[in-house]
Scaffold this motif. Structure first.
Motif, PDB file in Angstrom:
ATOM      1  N   ALA A 140       0.834  -1.205   0.000  1.00  0.00           N
ATOM      2  CA  ALA A 140       0.000   0.000   0.000  1.00  0.00           C
ATOM      3  C   ALA A 140       0.871   1.259   0.000  1.00  0.00           C
ATOM      4  O   ALA A 140       0.582   2.231  -0.706  1.00  0.00           O
ATOM      5  CB  ALA A 140      -0.941  -0.011   1.197  1.00  0.00           C
ATOM      6  N   VAL A 141       1.964   1.255   0.775  1.00  0.00           N
ATOM      7  CA  VAL A 141       2.871   2.404   0.807  1.00  0.00           C
ATOM      8  C   VAL A 141       3.523   2.596  -0.564  1.00  0.00           C
ATOM      9  O   VAL A 141       3.618   3.716  -1.081  1.00  0.00           O
ATOM     10  CB  VAL A 141       3.935   2.232   1.910  1.00  0.00           C
ATOM     11  CG1 VAL A 141       5.043   3.260   1.778  1.00  0.00           C
ATOM     12  CG2 VAL A 141       3.283   2.320   3.280  1.00  0.00           C
ATOM     13  N   TYR A 157       1.044   4.069  -2.949  1.00  0.00           N
ATOM     14  CA  TYR A 157       0.888   5.492  -2.686  1.00  0.00           C
ATOM     15  C   TYR A 157       2.029   6.287  -3.307  1.00  0.00           C
ATOM     16  O   TYR A 157       1.810   7.341  -3.926  1.00  0.00           O
ATOM     17  CB  TYR A 157       0.825   5.726  -1.169  1.00  0.00           C
ATOM     18  CG  TYR A 157       0.785   7.180  -0.779  1.00  0.00           C
ATOM     19  CD1 TYR A 157      -0.351   7.951  -0.974  1.00  0.00           C
ATOM     20  CD2 TYR A 157       1.915   7.783  -0.225  1.00  0.00           C
ATOM     21  CE1 TYR A 157      -0.371   9.288  -0.628  1.00  0.00           C
ATOM     22  CE2 TYR A 157       1.893   9.121   0.121  1.00  0.00           C
ATOM     23  CZ  TYR A 157       0.761   9.876  -0.076  1.00  0.00           C
ATOM     24  OH  TYR A 157       0.751  11.193   0.269  1.00  0.00           O
ATOM     25  N   GLY A 191       1.551   6.543  -6.999  1.00  0.00           N
ATOM     26  CA  GLY A 191       0.547   7.562  -7.317  1.00  0.00           C
ATOM     27  C   GLY A 191       1.114   8.964  -7.279  1.00  0.00           C
ATOM     28  O   GLY A 191       0.842   9.787  -8.157  1.00  0.00           O
ATOM     29  N   ILE A 192       1.928   9.252  -6.266  1.00  0.00           N
ATOM     30  CA  ILE A 192       2.556  10.569  -6.174  1.00  0.00           C
ATOM     31  C   ILE A 192       3.494  10.792  -7.361  1.00  0.00           C
ATOM     32  O   ILE A 192       3.505  11.873  -7.967  1.00  0.00           O
ATOM     33  CB  ILE A 192       3.325  10.705  -4.838  1.00  0.00           C
ATOM     34  CG1 ILE A 192       2.338  10.802  -3.677  1.00  0.00           C
ATOM     35  CG2 ILE A 192       4.242  11.909  -4.858  1.00  0.00           C
ATOM     36  CD1 ILE A 192       3.003  10.790  -2.320  1.00  0.00           C
TER      37      ILE A 192
END
Length: 131
Positions: free
Chosen positions: A103-104, A107, A110-111
C-alpha cells in the motif's frame, strides 16, 4: 501573338557562377543535415542500448530487494517462532506487513505519476490562449 516569358528564359539569364554557387550551398547543407541526422541516429542507438542495460540492471536490483525483503520477513518469523508465537499469528503478521508495504509503494507510485506532468513542457512549447 507574343509568348509569355518562361522560366527557361530566367535560367538563361543566370550566370553559371551563381548557379554553381547555389548548387554548392545546397550540397553543403545536405551534407550538414546528413551528418546531423546521423549523429542523432547514433545518439538514439546509444540511448536505447543504455536503456536496455539499465532495465536489466534494475530487474536484478528488484529481484535482490524482493529476496532481501522475504528473508527479513522469514527471519522475523523464525525469531517469533523461537519465542513461542503461534504459527498462524506469525503468518498473519507477515501478510499484514507485506500488504501495508504494498500500500505504501502504491501510494508512492501515485505521487510519482502525479508529478510526471508534461503540461509544463507543452505549455512552454505551445502556449495556451489564456496566457
Amino acid at each position: 501573338m507574343e509568348t509569355p516569358p518562361h522560366s527557361d528564359s530566367q535560367s538563361k539569364t543566370d550566370s553559371p557562377d551563381e548557379t554553381s554557387a547555389f548548387d554548392e550551398v545546397i550540397i553543403s547543407h545536405k551534407s550538414w543535415l546528413k551528418s546531423v541526422l546521423g549523429l542523432g541516429a547514433l545518439e538514439a542507438k546509444m540511448w536505447v542500448t543504455s536503456s536496455a542495460q539499465l532495465l536489466a540492471l534494475m530487474c536484478g536490483v528488484i529481484f535482490l530487494l524482493l529476496t532481501t525483503w522475504l528473508l527479513l520477513i522469514s527471519t522475523a518469523a523464525a525469531i517469533a517462532w523461537s519465542y513461542g508465537f503461534s504459527l498462524v499469528g506469525i503468518l498473519l503478521s507477515a501478510t499484514l506487513m507485506t500488504f501495508v508495504s504494498a500500500a505504501v509503494l502504491l501510494y508512492l507510485v501515485g505521487i510519482t505519476l502525479k508529478n510526471m506532468n508534461f503540461t509544463r513542457t507543452l505549455d512552454a512549447i505551445i502556449p495556451t490562449e489564456e496566457e
